[in-house]
Design an enzyme around this catalytic site. Structure first.
Site: not given
Lengths: 431, 431
Positions: A12, A15, A17, A46, A138, A189, A203, A207
């Protein structure tokens, strides 16, 4: 173990990854299949836009109908790399319901709805693997979940966001301002056009929730995580840290309190340059784990990027495929301990407070009195500058966030305090 | 999964590590049993001397009859911490034959007879786990075996012996001689009375063999490992490394050659101070892994000691117990690739050669000519001292060990070369 079984995979999203996962599954298929004990076949992908160019991937795999991937009875494993909460959540739940094992890199989803997803996978007897969700390539999920399962983890501190670590590294090494470095990171970037999720610690908080749950065998949601980002860190803060032989890092911290609760938070922290985490530069990630028997461990590497993240996902693919072949399942998500979350006010750390003060006799005594009244013990005080530029830099001993907050509030009301420049946490030898 | 199953454990040996394993299994039994999904019961411990004091362990567990532990039909898991080759090998093979899963910390045994042991375990369908055999508590076996199984490892470099790293750290930081620091390490308990296995790289070579086999999915024996220790490293070598901003570490290196063979070796290596391995000080261990997709990873922590090693063993106990409960087995040892070992002569690295030379015109030209004749390209030459104390320090570009060996031999025959002081390998940007 049947040597000739095929394991079908649906994906699904495709991009940065996903494209790498598909390309590597194709390129290294013979080797990965041998390791898995079955031929790995990527059957469907998908995507939103079927026409978007994706080099090196068989065009016939693409569909815009995600549900058809989930419903394909031949597919054994779903790789979710679409990101976002919905529809990723519904699709994963539907895939689990259909008996498929799932591999996801979606930290935001796990940090918000992990409990439901793990329960569903457990009830259905399928794997839900997510090595790629924390610190990219990692290996940290498997070591915490399996290698350290015979030990008692007491604290985990991670540099788990590459963008903020890149910015803080440049600020430290080049003495530049946050806004200036952010702009450069965006042009290279390393930072998104809207950098909020990174620089405000959102983010990292996802985690932190995942790490805390794993470390302490409890369910921890992102809503449990106290969070401060790095956007208010100034070049002066960095310079002050430097004079103390410290460096400022955005840490995701999960620790057991003395009364067996979980403290979980994300905030900038001054750490001594001699600490292994201090040497983690630029966009690299590292997770530092303290366990009762093992002592101090550190896991270091690239925290993001297409290829590293694909490496973590493919490791899960081989593991989950092996389980399919041998008709077994990996260890279930462990939440038996069900520990409570300690509110941030109870959390004890050392603090560094920078105050602009009037440079006259008695100032230090008056300020020290405020600290004493609030029960916050002072470790060091240093004055820099004179006259109107006088600045006091106070480092406290360990104190609760609550006591600290009262102290700051009292200080800011004092006539002799022109401004409370900043309040930062310090990873001391005692904290 | 039956929630009330008991898993019985037998242990062979009860030294520093075994005592910790037994004590922790007792102390944390409720927690470890919950994680394993079955009550973990340590039933028997085979020891040589039953009367030796072992605090906190139920005296009735001890027996001097190791065979009775292996033959106990109730016992599911054998923990081997007796060390040595025989009888550990026979006992483990007998335990496997009896259907028991085995956990061992015995690197020497695995590096010598791993192939036989893994084949036996695989044929019988039991687990043979050994996280504690390399780098103590640092999770490295499981990450390499499982997390990185979707990637292609190209090189592993490890600081895997705490004793030698302690000695080299002191030599670097305090400028002291090898013999002097060794004596101190012995008095502090960091080095054995007979330090040969550590300082000559024998211990590290066992670990290198295990790492190389895992990384490259092949069978690698300790006999395949080229080995040099640190006993001939002088204070001058360390000082020269320092002037180049390098530090000397004893590295266990396993890498794929360009023609897909395995180069596996242990030797002192100059590494740049900016390299993550350079910061690994004192008795700490670290394993640096390079993989095609993941990039560069490092695993850091305490490499030895009773509690850290026990942590690794108990992680394996919980994992293996889970498999027993769910009637499954972990991934079998992977050796499908069956890669050949490249002889040391073919290995290409950069070299540093220190030469005592006569300080007169034409010396450099004559020496450079020898290098050129042997096809070894020079990167830098530096002269230190004058007259009879003149020393030339030559750093080569990448060259094979074979070419280097011819070069050194030719140099030592030259009239103008008083002595070849030392030949050391350098981890360059190109190597």
């Amino acid at each position: 173990m049947s040597a000739h079984k095929n394991i079908y995979i649906g994906m699904l999203g495709c991009g940065v990854v996903g494209s790498q996962v598909a390309a590597l599954l194709e390129k290294n298929n013979a080797e990965l299949s041998t390791r898995a004990g079955a031929k790995l076949i990527l059957k469907k992908i998908a995507v939103r836009d079927i026409k978007a160019a994706r080099e090196g991937i068989n065009q016939s795999l693409f569909t815009t109908d995600a549900q058809s991937v989930i419903d394909d009875s031949e597919i054994d494993i779903i790789i979710e790399v679409m990101g976002g909460i919905d529809p990723a959540r519904e699709l994963i739940l539907a895939a689990i319901k259909n008996g498929k094992s799932v591999i996801t890199a979606n930290k935001a989803l796990l940090a918000l709805h992990g409990a439901d997803l793990f329960t569903a996978a457990d009830n259905k007897g399928v794997d839900l693997y997510y090595e790629a969700a924390v610190a990219g390539a990692i290996p940290i999920i498997r070591p915490m979940r399996e290698s350290l399962v015979g030990d008692q983890i007491t604290r985990v501190m991670g540099i788990v966001n590459g963008t903020t670590n890149y910015i803080l590294t440049k600020m430290d090494e080049e003495g530049r301002a946050f806004a200036d470095v952010l702009k450069e990171a965006q042009s290279l970037g390393y930072a998104e056009a809207d950098p909020t999720a990174d620089v405000e610690g959102i983010d990292a908080a996802s985690k932190a929730a995942i790490i805390a749950g794993l470390a302490f065998h409890s369910r921890v949601s992102v809503d449990d995580v106290y969070r401060e980002g790095i956007s208010s860190i100034t070049a002066d803060d960095v310079a002050v840290a430097k004079t103390m032989n410290h460096v400022i890092k955005l840490l995701a911290i999960a620790e057991l309190t003395s009364d067996d609760r979980i403290s979980v938070r994300v905030h900038p922290t001054l750490i001594p340059r001699s600490h292994p985490l201090a040497a983690v530069r630029n966009a690299f990630n590292a997770v530092f784990v303290e366990a009762k028997s093992a002592g101090q461990l550190m896991f270091y590497g690239p925290g993001a990027g297409g290829a590293p993240t694909a490496s973590a996902i493919l490791g899960d693919v081989v593991a989950v495929a092996r389980h399919r072949v041998s008709d077994s399942v990996g260890p279930r998500e462990s939440d038996y301990a069900d520990r409570a979350i300690a509110p941030i006010g109870d959390t004890k750390t050392q603090f560094l407070i920078r105050l602009n003060v009037a440079d006259k006799p008695g100032v230090l005594a008056a300020i020290a009195q405020v600290f004493a009244k609030e029960g916050v013990s002072i470790q060091t005080v240093r004055q820099s500058g004179r006259g109107n530029d006088a600045e006091l830099i106070v480092v406290s001993h360990g104190a609760t966030e609550e006591a600290l907050s009262s102290t700051v509030s009292a200080l800011s009301k004092m006539d002799i305090v022109t401004k409370v420049e900043s309040v930062l946490r310090v990873l001391g030898s005692q904290s």
